[in-house]
Design a protein around this motif. Structure first.
Motif, mmCIF file in Angstrom:
data_model
loop_
_atom_site.group_PDB
_atom_site.id
_atom_site.type_symbol
_atom_site.label_atom_id
_atom_site.label_comp_id
_atom_site.label_asym_id
_atom_site.label_seq_id
_atom_site.Cartn_x
_atom_site.Cartn_y
_atom_site.Cartn_z
ATOM 1 N N LEU A 16 -5.957 -6.019 -2.645
ATOM 2 C CA LEU A 16 -6.683 -5.284 -3.384
ATOM 3 C C LEU A 16 -6.099 -4.337 -4.125
ATOM 4 O O LEU A 16 -6.053 -3.654 -5.271
ATOM 5 C CB LEU A 16 -7.695 -4.605 -2.879
ATOM 6 C CG LEU A 16 -8.955 -5.497 -2.032
ATOM 7 C CD1 LEU A 16 -9.671 -4.548 -1.222
ATOM 8 C CD2 LEU A 16 -9.571 -6.373 -3.144
ATOM 9 N N ARG A 17 -4.304 -4.197 -3.866
ATOM 10 C CA ARG A 17 -3.603 -3.380 -4.477
ATOM 11 C C ARG A 17 -2.769 -3.765 -5.810
ATOM 12 O O ARG A 17 -2.212 -3.252 -6.435
ATOM 13 C CB ARG A 17 -2.532 -2.888 -3.527
ATOM 14 C CG ARG A 17 -3.080 -1.979 -2.239
ATOM 15 C CD ARG A 17 -4.238 -0.706 -2.806
ATOM 16 N NE ARG A 17 -3.315 0.215 -3.616
ATOM 17 C CZ ARG A 17 -2.694 1.354 -3.062
ATOM 18 N NH1 ARG A 17 -2.666 1.429 -1.733
ATOM 19 N NH2 ARG A 17 -2.033 2.109 -3.856
ATOM 20 N N VAL A 18 -3.132 -5.441 -5.695
ATOM 21 C CA VAL A 18 -2.293 -6.167 -6.624
ATOM 22 C C VAL A 18 -2.997 -6.095 -8.074
ATOM 23 O O VAL A 18 -4.363 -6.631 -8.003
ATOM 24 C CB VAL A 18 -1.724 -7.577 -6.306
ATOM 25 C CG1 VAL A 18 -1.071 -8.279 -7.321
ATOM 26 C CG2 VAL A 18 -0.957 -7.289 -4.887
ATOM 27 N N GLN A 19 -2.286 -5.649 -9.203
ATOM 28 C CA GLN A 19 -3.204 -5.875 -10.395
ATOM 29 C C GLN A 19 -2.820 -7.288 -11.071
ATOM 30 O O GLN A 19 -3.977 -7.817 -11.389
ATOM 31 C CB GLN A 19 -2.711 -4.667 -11.491
ATOM 32 C CG GLN A 19 -3.383 -3.359 -11.076
ATOM 33 C CD GLN A 19 -3.090 -2.421 -12.380
ATOM 34 O OE1 GLN A 19 -1.927 -2.610 -12.946
ATOM 35 N NE2 GLN A 19 -3.965 -1.580 -12.775
ATOM 36 N N GLU A 20 -1.698 -7.779 -11.012
ATOM 37 C CA GLU A 20 -1.387 -8.894 -11.369
ATOM 38 C C GLU A 20 -0.116 -9.480 -11.143
ATOM 39 O O GLU A 20 0.792 -8.736 -10.657
ATOM 40 C CB GLU A 20 -1.485 -9.189 -13.002
ATOM 41 C CG GLU A 20 -0.745 -8.258 -13.871
ATOM 42 C CD GLU A 20 -0.864 -8.150 -15.234
ATOM 43 O OE1 GLU A 20 -0.933 -9.118 -15.928
ATOM 44 O OE2 GLU A 20 -1.424 -7.135 -15.876
ATOM 45 N N ILE A 21 0.308 -10.852 -11.250
ATOM 46 C CA ILE A 21 1.521 -11.196 -11.118
ATOM 47 C C ILE A 21 2.150 -11.813 -12.453
ATOM 48 O O ILE A 21 1.281 -12.473 -12.874
ATOM 49 C CB ILE A 21 1.585 -12.235 -10.071
ATOM 50 C CG1 ILE A 21 0.864 -11.870 -8.766
ATOM 51 C CG2 ILE A 21 2.750 -12.871 -9.782
ATOM 52 C CD1 ILE A 21 0.474 -12.858 -7.524
ATOM 53 N N ILE A 22 3.153 -11.396 -12.759
ATOM 54 C CA ILE A 22 3.768 -12.017 -14.172
ATOM 55 C C ILE A 22 5.174 -12.510 -13.747
ATOM 56 O O ILE A 22 5.812 -11.915 -12.853
ATOM 57 C CB ILE A 22 3.877 -10.747 -15.222
ATOM 58 C CG1 ILE A 22 4.675 -9.584 -14.767
ATOM 59 C CG2 ILE A 22 2.361 -10.590 -15.634
ATOM 60 C CD1 ILE A 22 4.967 -8.580 -15.864
ATOM 61 N N GLY A 23 5.389 -13.557 -14.590
ATOM 62 C CA GLY A 23 6.611 -14.209 -14.517
ATOM 63 C C GLY A 23 7.706 -13.186 -15.044
ATOM 64 O O GLY A 23 7.480 -12.345 -15.797
ATOM 65 N N MET A 24 8.946 -13.294 -14.991
ATOM 66 C CA MET A 24 10.094 -12.669 -15.468
ATOM 67 C C MET A 24 10.024 -12.462 -16.913
ATOM 68 O O MET A 24 9.824 -13.645 -17.591
ATOM 69 C CB MET A 24 11.468 -13.315 -14.890
ATOM 70 C CG MET A 24 12.671 -12.092 -14.696
ATOM 71 S SD MET A 24 11.988 -10.760 -14.086
ATOM 72 C CE MET A 24 12.958 -9.504 -14.824
ATOM 73 N N CYS A 49 9.562 -12.927 -9.993
ATOM 74 C CA CYS A 49 8.248 -12.702 -10.682
ATOM 75 C C CYS A 49 8.167 -11.146 -10.355
ATOM 76 O O CYS A 49 9.069 -10.379 -9.533
ATOM 77 C CB CYS A 49 7.114 -12.950 -9.632
ATOM 78 S SG CYS A 49 6.910 -14.839 -9.510
ATOM 79 N N ILE A 50 7.281 -10.357 -11.163
ATOM 80 C CA ILE A 50 6.949 -9.034 -11.006
ATOM 81 C C ILE A 50 5.592 -8.773 -10.752
ATOM 82 O O ILE A 50 4.883 -9.331 -11.540
ATOM 83 C CB ILE A 50 7.136 -8.172 -12.589
ATOM 84 C CG1 ILE A 50 8.486 -8.703 -12.993
ATOM 85 C CG2 ILE A 50 6.868 -6.979 -12.782
ATOM 86 C CD1 ILE A 50 8.900 -8.058 -14.412
ATOM 87 N N ILE A 51 5.290 -8.161 -9.407
ATOM 88 C CA ILE A 51 3.972 -7.781 -8.996
ATOM 89 C C ILE A 51 3.692 -6.482 -9.523
ATOM 90 O O ILE A 51 4.287 -5.521 -9.067
ATOM 91 C CB ILE A 51 3.858 -7.727 -7.472
ATOM 92 C CG1 ILE A 51 4.403 -9.398 -6.922
ATOM 93 C CG2 ILE A 51 2.610 -7.817 -7.102
ATOM 94 C CD1 ILE A 51 4.514 -9.264 -5.478
ATOM 95 N N VAL A 52 2.604 -6.449 -10.448
ATOM 96 C CA VAL A 52 2.291 -5.183 -10.897
ATOM 97 C C VAL A 52 1.233 -4.314 -9.866
ATOM 98 O O VAL A 52 -0.024 -5.051 -9.372
ATOM 99 C CB VAL A 52 1.756 -5.372 -12.334
ATOM 100 C CG1 VAL A 52 1.120 -3.810 -12.935
ATOM 101 C CG2 VAL A 52 2.623 -5.857 -13.222
ATOM 102 N N VAL A 53 1.392 -3.492 -9.327
ATOM 103 C CA VAL A 53 0.457 -2.616 -8.367
ATOM 104 C C VAL A 53 0.458 -1.174 -9.097
ATOM 105 O O VAL A 53 1.043 -0.610 -9.867
ATOM 106 C CB VAL A 53 1.174 -2.729 -7.122
ATOM 107 C CG1 VAL A 53 1.342 -3.945 -6.647
ATOM 108 C CG2 VAL A 53 2.685 -1.629 -7.083
ATOM 109 N N GLN A 54 -0.707 -0.807 -8.420
ATOM 110 C CA GLN A 54 -0.776 0.810 -8.807
ATOM 111 C C GLN A 54 -0.514 1.560 -7.365
ATOM 112 O O GLN A 54 -0.711 1.272 -6.498
ATOM 113 C CB GLN A 54 -1.979 1.218 -8.868
ATOM 114 C CG GLN A 54 -2.675 0.814 -10.314
ATOM 115 C CD GLN A 54 -3.486 1.912 -11.077
ATOM 116 O OE1 GLN A 54 -3.903 2.726 -10.571
ATOM 117 N NE2 GLN A 54 -3.176 1.502 -12.425
#
Length: 171
Positions: free
Chosen positions: A35-43, A88-93
Motif C-alpha cells: 500500500l506504500r508503493v505508488q508505482e514501479i518504473i524501469g530505469m 528499477c525505481i520504486i516510487v513511494v511516499q
C-alpha cells in the motif's frame, strides 16, 4: 493482526501481516508494504544534483513531476553497482514529522508481491545501540526466503528527508 517489536507498542511501527512488494538489493530480499508503493518504473535517466547526500542518485522527471531518487545500496552502506536491465525505481511516499515526500528507491530488481502471515514475522534483531535498525519492521520467513520488512518512513532520518526535500525544491 500486528506483531509487537522489541519496543513498546506506542513508540514505533509494528510489522503487519499482509502483502509486501519484495525486491533484491545486494543479494538480499527486502519488502515494502504494497500500500506504500505508488508505482514501479524501469530505469530512466537520472539527473545528478550538486551537493546532494551521497545516497541520492539525483532526480527524475516522472510525467512532469521532479522526484528525488535514492540509491538504497548506498543508503544501506553497500557499494553502488552499474545499472542493469533489471534495475528499477520504486516510487513511494515517505511521511516525516511535517510533510509527505514522494521519492524513488533505486533497487537491483523487483521480485514479486508476497503475502506474509502473522506467524511468518519475527521482530527485528537487536544489534545493540551502535547499529541503527529502526527502519526494520520485522523479518519475514516466507518459504526458504528471509525478507527484511522495511518501514519506508524510517529509512530516512528526518534530517535526510529534509535534505532530499531541499534537493527537489532547488529544481
Amino acid at each position: 493482526m500486528q506483531v509487537e517489536t522489541r519496543e513498546t507498542a506506542g513508540s514505533r511501527s509494528r510489522a503487519e501481516a499482509g502483502k509486501y512488494l519484495t525486491f533484491l538489493l545486494a543479494g538480499e530480499y527486502f519488502g515494502l508494504g504494497i500500500l506504500r508503493v505508488q508505482e514501479i518504473i524501469g530505469m530512466m535517466p537520472v539527473t545528478k544534483v550538486p551537493r546532494s547526500p551521497e545516497f541520492v542518485r539525483g532526480v527524475i522527471n516522472l510525467r512532469g513531476r521532479i522526484i528525488p531518487v535514492m540509491d538504497l545500496r548506498r543508503k544501506f552502506g553497500d557499494e553502488s553497482q552499474d545499472d542493469t536491465e533489471r534495475t528499477c525505481i520504486i516510487v513511494v511516499q515517505v511521511q516525516d514529522e511535517d510533510s509527505r515526500l514522494t521519492i524513488g528507491l533505486l533497487v537491483d530488481e523487483v521480485s514479486e508481491v508476497i503475502n506474509v502471515q502473522e506467524e511468518q514475522i519475527e521482530p527485528p534483531p537487536s544489534f545493540g545501540t551502535r547499529v541503527d535498525a529502526d527502519f526494520i519492521l520485522g523479518i519475514g520467513k516466507v518459504g526458504e526466503k528471509v525478507v527484511i520488512l522495511l518501514d519506508v518512513d524510517r529509512v530516512l532520518t528526518n534530517h535526510e528527508a529534509n535534505l532530499i526535500g531541499e534537493v527537489a525544491e532547488r529544481l
